[in-house]
Design a protein around this motif. Structure first.
Motif, PDB file in Angstrom:
ATOM      1  N   GLU A 115      -9.362   0.468   3.619  1.00  0.00           N
ATOM      2  CA  GLU A 115      -8.447   1.024   4.612  1.00  0.00           C
ATOM      3  C   GLU A 115      -7.019   0.862   4.099  1.00  0.00           C
ATOM      4  O   GLU A 115      -6.463  -0.241   4.113  1.00  0.00           O
ATOM      5  CB  GLU A 115      -8.614   0.302   5.953  1.00  0.00           C
ATOM      6  N   LEU A 116      -6.425   1.946   3.643  1.00  0.00           N
ATOM      7  CA  LEU A 116      -5.113   1.877   3.012  1.00  0.00           C
ATOM      8  C   LEU A 116      -4.060   1.299   3.954  1.00  0.00           C
ATOM      9  O   LEU A 116      -3.243   0.460   3.549  1.00  0.00           O
ATOM     10  CB  LEU A 116      -4.689   3.266   2.527  1.00  0.00           C
ATOM     11  N   ASP A 117      -4.068   1.727   5.211  1.00  0.00           N
ATOM     12  CA  ASP A 117      -3.087   1.217   6.176  1.00  0.00           C
ATOM     13  C   ASP A 117      -3.214  -0.292   6.344  1.00  0.00           C
ATOM     14  O   ASP A 117      -2.212  -1.014   6.413  1.00  0.00           O
ATOM     15  CB  ASP A 117      -3.260   1.905   7.527  1.00  0.00           C
ATOM     16  N   ALA A 118      -4.458  -0.768   6.417  1.00  0.00           N
ATOM     17  CA  ALA A 118      -4.692  -2.205   6.583  1.00  0.00           C
ATOM     18  C   ALA A 118      -4.225  -2.974   5.353  1.00  0.00           C
ATOM     19  O   ALA A 118      -3.634  -4.067   5.476  1.00  0.00           O
ATOM     20  CB  ALA A 118      -6.173  -2.461   6.839  1.00  0.00           C
ATOM     21  N   VAL A 120      -1.835  -2.069   3.185  1.00  0.00           N
ATOM     22  CA  VAL A 120      -0.372  -2.014   3.134  1.00  0.00           C
ATOM     23  C   VAL A 120       0.248  -3.005   4.122  1.00  0.00           C
ATOM     24  O   VAL A 120       1.271  -3.633   3.833  1.00  0.00           O
ATOM     25  CB  VAL A 120       0.123  -0.579   3.420  1.00  0.00           C
ATOM     26  N   LYS A 121      -0.386  -3.186   5.270  1.00  0.00           N
ATOM     27  CA  LYS A 121       0.139  -4.117   6.263  1.00  0.00           C
ATOM     28  C   LYS A 121      -0.209  -5.564   5.933  1.00  0.00           C
ATOM     29  O   LYS A 121       0.546  -6.479   6.253  1.00  0.00           O
ATOM     30  CB  LYS A 121      -0.406  -3.763   7.647  1.00  0.00           C
TER      31      LYS A 121
END
Length: 209
Positions: A115-118, A120-121
């Motif tokens: 999960e790219l968003d996860a 990055v965060k």
């Protein structure tokens, strides 16, 4: 008199095993053994109660080990008077990058589910992850310029400047490893790696002085 000097001269050294045509293929196979062991462990489900954590940590450990081995080539070459050791440094460096890619992919897949968003965060929130990711990013240009054409294209001085980043990388890798082990209050391995890295970098500082 010249005849006496010639007879007293040391006999020609035998061709080192390091120059044998099979030396590089053998090293290649040896460098792949940790990957083969981890792959078999994942396939056979023998990595323990938490195989995901075992894969992530083991690939990280092997990255740091290969970093140390790569940095050890130059001092070993001088200490043992075996200049042929230099021919293995590039392969060892590329295997270091291979294992750090596996380390990052294991984290991205097994921890974050790609999960790219996860991802990055998550990285900026955890200092050890940020330090490790910074070291990974610094290794990319080293791997991308580890070929003869890159040296010709960049020029020797610029190429050497880029590859001096390995010193920052190994220190960031050690800090990443320290923070990982600090979570479990386990500093024995950290001390070993710190000692090895101190010797390898200290030798270079002494040579420069």
């Amino acid at each position: 008199m010249s005849a006496v000097l010639k007879s007293a001269a040391p006999a020609p050294r035998a061709r080192p095993l390091l120059l044998h045509p099979a030396a590089k293929p053998l090293l290649f196979v040896l460098c792949l053994l940790p990957f083969a062991w981890l792959f078999h462990g994942a396939w056979a489900n023998t990595l323990g109660a938490n195989p995901a954590e075992a894969l992530i940590r083991s690939t990280g450990d092997w990255t740091l080990r290969f970093l140390c081995i790569t940095l050890a080539v130059t001092p070993l070459r001088q200490w043992t008077a075996q200049p042929a050791l230099a021919r293995f440094r590039r392969m060892l460096g590329l295997f270091t990058f291979f294992y750090v890619v596996l380390h990052f992919l294991s984290y991205s897949w097994l921890d974050m589910g790609f999960e790219l968003d996860a991802i990055v965060k998550d990285i900026p929130k955890r200092p050890f992850a940020l330090v490790g990711f910074t070291a990974f990013l610094l290794m990319i240009p080293l791997a991308a310029t580890s070929f003869n054409r890159a040296i010709k294209w960049l020029g020797a001085k610029r190429w050497q400047t880029i590859h001096k980043a390995v010193y920052a990388i190994v220190l960031l890798g050690l800090l990443h490893f320290f923070w990982m082990r600090a979570a479990k209050n386990n500093f024995a391995e950290v001390a070993v790696y710190a000692g090895v890295i101190a010797v390898l970098l200290g030798w270079r500082i002494k040579q420069r002085w």
